[in-house]
Enzyme design. Sequence first.
Site, short mmCIF file in Angstrom:
data_model
loop_
_atom_site.label_atom_id
_atom_site.label_comp_id
_atom_site.label_asym_id
_atom_site.label_seq_id
_atom_site.Cartn_x
_atom_site.Cartn_y
_atom_site.Cartn_z
N LEU A 261 0.89 -1.16 0.00
CA LEU A 261 0.00 0.00 0.00
C LEU A 261 0.93 1.21 0.00
CD1 LEU A 261 -2.79 -0.82 2.64
CD2 LEU A 261 -2.97 -0.89 0.14
N ASP A 262 0.67 2.17 -0.88
CA ASP A 262 1.59 3.30 -0.95
C ASP A 262 1.47 4.20 0.29
OD1 ASP A 262 -0.34 5.44 -1.39
OD2 ASP A 262 -0.57 4.68 -3.42
N TYR A 263 2.38 5.13 0.40
CA TYR A 263 2.54 5.98 1.59
C TYR A 263 1.23 6.66 2.00
CZ TYR A 263 4.70 9.63 4.53
OH TYR A 263 5.06 10.46 5.57
#
Length: 254
Positions: free
Chosen positions: A102-104
């Site tokens: 999951l991206d930042y």
Amino acid sequence: MERLQKILAGAGVASRRKCEELILGGKVQVNGETVTTLGTKADPAVDVITVGGKTIGAEKKIYIVFNKPKGVITSASDPQGRKIVTDYLKGITERLYPVGRLDYDTEGLLLLTNDGDFAHLLTHPKHHVPKTYHATVKGVPHGTELDKLKKGVMLEDGMTAPAEVEYQDIDPEQKHSTISITIYEGRNRQVRRMFDAIKHPVTKLKRISFGDLYLGNLKRGLYRHLTKEEIEGLLKQARIAGNKSAKGQADRSK
């Protein structure tokens, strides 16, 4: 039975490459006999395996679901010193790895495990395990725009697979809306790029399910262990999807 270097790496002795070096260097024994051949197999539940005279055992397999907050790195480390997902895994001494990413700026359901086979099965492209997100976007996409996502949109790395899309919530002033979208791929920042393609950029993104596993009421920043039934359910779903994918490829090649 597993390859010896895989057993050692799984038990946290060292990286797979380093474990191979230990074997070649004569530092590993199985049932009292020194092993120097890569590819030698053993059963950690039965065989006595020692490294430098120290007995190692099979590492306990851990499977957890974590509600990742926004602003946390999906990684085992970060050179910039930002918070990483494992900072939240209090009480777990085993080294865990994320299943996918999951991206930042994305929050929600994230699986972590030390079972490499489990992670590989769930993330391999041919298995197409569905993942559902709630995407809050600017404006309200028309039905025709959502239809584009349902059919697949062209991104810089190719056409996306068809997605399942429906309205979740619409701001009375039409300034933003929340769309539920289920995808069957795992490209980098895929959901954000799909909505960019229809000119409705994402302002907030949350993953709510991975396969048949739902985030439920798990609070942000907390985790729980998966049940045996949940683990088996995810594996079964991945295998079924993989079989369908293989059959589809076979049919297309006829």
